[in-house]
Design a protein around this motif. Structure first.
Motif, PDB file in Angstrom:
ATOM      1  N   THR A  19     -18.334 -17.913 -43.147  1.00  0.00           N
ATOM      2  CA  THR A  19     -18.611 -16.235 -43.326  1.00  0.00           C
ATOM      3  C   THR A  19     -19.437 -16.294 -42.187  1.00  0.00           C
ATOM      4  N   LEU A  20     -19.294 -14.976 -41.484  1.00  0.00           N
ATOM      5  CA  LEU A  20     -20.052 -14.762 -40.377  1.00  0.00           C
ATOM      6  C   LEU A  20     -20.868 -13.459 -40.800  1.00  0.00           C
ATOM      7  N   GLU A  21     -22.065 -13.451 -40.215  1.00  0.00           N
ATOM      8  CA  GLU A  21     -23.158 -12.595 -40.645  1.00  0.00           C
ATOM      9  C   GLU A  21     -23.593 -11.911 -39.329  1.00  0.00           C
ATOM     10  N   PHE A  22     -23.325 -10.387 -39.262  1.00  0.00           N
ATOM     11  CA  PHE A  22     -23.574  -9.879 -37.993  1.00  0.00           C
ATOM     12  C   PHE A  22     -25.065  -9.186 -38.067  1.00  0.00           C
ATOM     13  N   ASP A  23     -26.022  -9.206 -37.100  1.00  0.00           N
ATOM     14  CA  ASP A  23     -27.257  -8.488 -37.177  1.00  0.00           C
ATOM     15  C   ASP A  23     -26.851  -7.091 -36.306  1.00  0.00           C
ATOM     16  N   VAL A  24     -27.914  -6.624 -35.831  1.00  0.00           N
ATOM     17  CA  VAL A  24     -27.807  -5.281 -35.297  1.00  0.00           C
ATOM     18  C   VAL A  24     -26.822  -4.981 -34.312  1.00  0.00           C
ATOM     19  N   GLY A  25     -26.492  -5.895 -33.229  1.00  0.00           N
ATOM     20  CA  GLY A  25     -25.668  -5.941 -32.197  1.00  0.00           C
ATOM     21  C   GLY A  25     -24.541  -6.815 -32.695  1.00  0.00           C
ATOM     22  N   VAL A  26     -23.159  -6.597 -32.679  1.00  0.00           N
ATOM     23  CA  VAL A  26     -22.341  -7.468 -32.816  1.00  0.00           C
ATOM     24  C   VAL A  26     -21.625  -8.305 -31.575  1.00  0.00           C
ATOM     25  N   LYS A  27     -21.748  -7.550 -30.503  1.00  0.00           N
ATOM     26  CA  LYS A  27     -21.422  -8.101 -29.384  1.00  0.00           C
ATOM     27  C   LYS A  27     -22.629  -8.132 -28.298  1.00  0.00           C
ATOM     28  N   ASP A  28     -22.231  -9.270 -27.211  1.00  0.00           N
ATOM     29  CA  ASP A  28     -23.431  -9.104 -26.279  1.00  0.00           C
ATOM     30  C   ASP A  28     -22.632  -8.516 -25.084  1.00  0.00           C
ATOM     31  N   LYS A  29     -23.305  -8.474 -23.896  1.00  0.00           N
ATOM     32  CA  LYS A  29     -22.900  -7.272 -22.702  1.00  0.00           C
ATOM     33  C   LYS A  29     -21.501  -8.091 -22.009  1.00  0.00           C
ATOM     34  N   TYR A  30     -21.144  -9.269 -22.442  1.00  0.00           N
ATOM     35  CA  TYR A  30     -19.725  -9.963 -21.919  1.00  0.00           C
ATOM     36  C   TYR A  30     -18.884  -9.754 -22.895  1.00  0.00           C
ATOM     37  N   GLY A  31     -19.029  -9.099 -24.119  1.00  0.00           N
ATOM     38  CA  GLY A  31     -18.007  -8.919 -25.007  1.00  0.00           C
ATOM     39  C   GLY A  31     -17.746 -10.106 -25.952  1.00  0.00           C
ATOM     40  N   ARG A  32     -18.860 -11.024 -26.011  1.00  0.00           N
ATOM     41  CA  ARG A  32     -18.847 -12.206 -26.894  1.00  0.00           C
ATOM     42  C   ARG A  32     -19.506 -11.826 -28.294  1.00  0.00           C
ATOM     43  N   PHE A  33     -19.040 -12.222 -29.429  1.00  0.00           N
ATOM     44  CA  PHE A  33     -19.475 -12.076 -30.694  1.00  0.00           C
ATOM     45  C   PHE A  33     -20.938 -12.601 -30.988  1.00  0.00           C
ATOM     46  N   LEU A  34     -21.796 -11.902 -31.501  1.00  0.00           N
ATOM     47  CA  LEU A  34     -22.979 -12.590 -31.729  1.00  0.00           C
ATOM     48  C   LEU A  34     -23.240 -12.830 -33.516  1.00  0.00           C
ATOM     49  N   ALA A  35     -22.891 -13.870 -33.969  1.00  0.00           N
ATOM     50  CA  ALA A  35     -22.629 -14.014 -35.476  1.00  0.00           C
ATOM     51  C   ALA A  35     -23.498 -15.154 -35.910  1.00  0.00           C
ATOM     52  N   TYR A  36     -24.102 -14.983 -37.067  1.00  0.00           N
ATOM     53  CA  TYR A  36     -24.742 -16.218 -37.705  1.00  0.00           C
ATOM     54  C   TYR A  36     -23.445 -16.828 -38.696  1.00  0.00           C
ATOM     55  N   VAL A  37     -23.542 -18.044 -38.730  1.00  0.00           N
ATOM     56  CA  VAL A  37     -22.350 -18.728 -39.159  1.00  0.00           C
ATOM     57  C   VAL A  37     -22.870 -19.427 -40.522  1.00  0.00           C
ATOM     58  N   TRP A  38     -22.082 -19.048 -41.722  1.00  0.00           N
ATOM     59  CA  TRP A  38     -22.540 -19.649 -42.780  1.00  0.00           C
ATOM     60  C   TRP A  38     -21.657 -20.304 -43.299  1.00  0.00           C
ATOM     61  N   VAL A  39     -21.881 -21.733 -43.912  1.00  0.00           N
ATOM     62  CA  VAL A  39     -20.950 -22.443 -44.691  1.00  0.00           C
ATOM     63  C   VAL A  39     -21.578 -22.734 -45.985  1.00  0.00           C
ATOM     64  N   GLY A  40     -20.983 -21.906 -46.689  1.00  0.00           N
ATOM     65  CA  GLY A  40     -21.823 -21.945 -48.161  1.00  0.00           C
ATOM     66  C   GLY A  40     -23.358 -21.167 -48.069  1.00  0.00           C
ATOM     67  N   LYS A  41     -24.011 -22.174 -48.456  1.00  0.00           N
ATOM     68  CA  LYS A  41     -25.471 -21.518 -48.416  1.00  0.00           C
ATOM     69  C   LYS A  41     -26.105 -22.190 -47.053  1.00  0.00           C
ATOM     70  N   GLU A  42     -25.664 -22.754 -46.386  1.00  0.00           N
ATOM     71  CA  GLU A  42     -25.901 -23.262 -45.072  1.00  0.00           C
ATOM     72  C   GLU A  42     -25.930 -22.502 -43.947  1.00  0.00           C
ATOM     73  N   LEU A  43     -26.981 -22.284 -43.215  1.00  0.00           N
ATOM     74  CA  LEU A  43     -26.853 -21.423 -42.040  1.00  0.00           C
ATOM     75  C   LEU A  43     -26.527 -22.478 -40.914  1.00  0.00           C
ATOM     76  N   TYR A  44     -25.169 -22.444 -40.320  1.00  0.00           N
ATOM     77  CA  TYR A  44     -24.866 -23.314 -39.427  1.00  0.00           C
ATOM     78  C   TYR A  44     -25.531 -23.463 -38.075  1.00  0.00           C
ATOM     79  N   ASN A  45     -25.724 -22.248 -37.840  1.00  0.00           N
ATOM     80  CA  ASN A  45     -26.496 -22.056 -36.486  1.00  0.00           C
ATOM     81  C   ASN A  45     -27.752 -22.987 -36.510  1.00  0.00           C
ATOM     82  N   GLU A  46     -28.428 -22.642 -37.513  1.00  0.00           N
ATOM     83  CA  GLU A  46     -29.659 -23.499 -37.677  1.00  0.00           C
ATOM     84  C   GLU A  46     -29.581 -24.783 -37.917  1.00  0.00           C
TER      85      GLU A  46
END
Length: 86
Positions: A19-46
């Motif tokens: 599951t991708l969770e977006f914060d205030v901004g969805v993309k950066d200035k280069y058009g890349r998605f900025l998302a928090y990645v969840w695998v179940g209850k695990e915040l995979y970025n972390e």
């Protein structure tokens, strides 16, 4: 050893619902998605930061989990995990 770790990471995500969770901004200035990645209850970025496979980079105004990530990075550095093992 690094190849083994990559295989373990790949297996961790293969055939999983992500599951991708977006914060205030969805993309950066280069058009890349900025998302928090969840695998179940695990915040995979972390998890990547905690294991020393990623560094914290905060793109304003997306700061929802900034403190969690910074703490995970601090611990990874102290424990000399991943990229901090030099």
């Amino acid at each position: 050893m690094e190849k083994k770790r990559l295989i373990i990471r790949k297996k961790r995500l293969t055939n999983k619902t992500v599951t991708l969770e977006f914060d205030v901004g969805v993309k950066d200035k280069y058009g890349r998605f900025l998302a928090y990645v969840w695998v179940g209850k695990e915040l995979y970025n972390e998890t990547l930061v905690k294991d020393g496979y990623a560094r914290v980079m905060t793109i304003q105004p997306n700061v929802k989990y900034q403190q969690r990530f910074l703490e995970a990075e601090r611990k990874a550095r102290q424990q000399k995990k991943g990229l901090w093992n030099v």
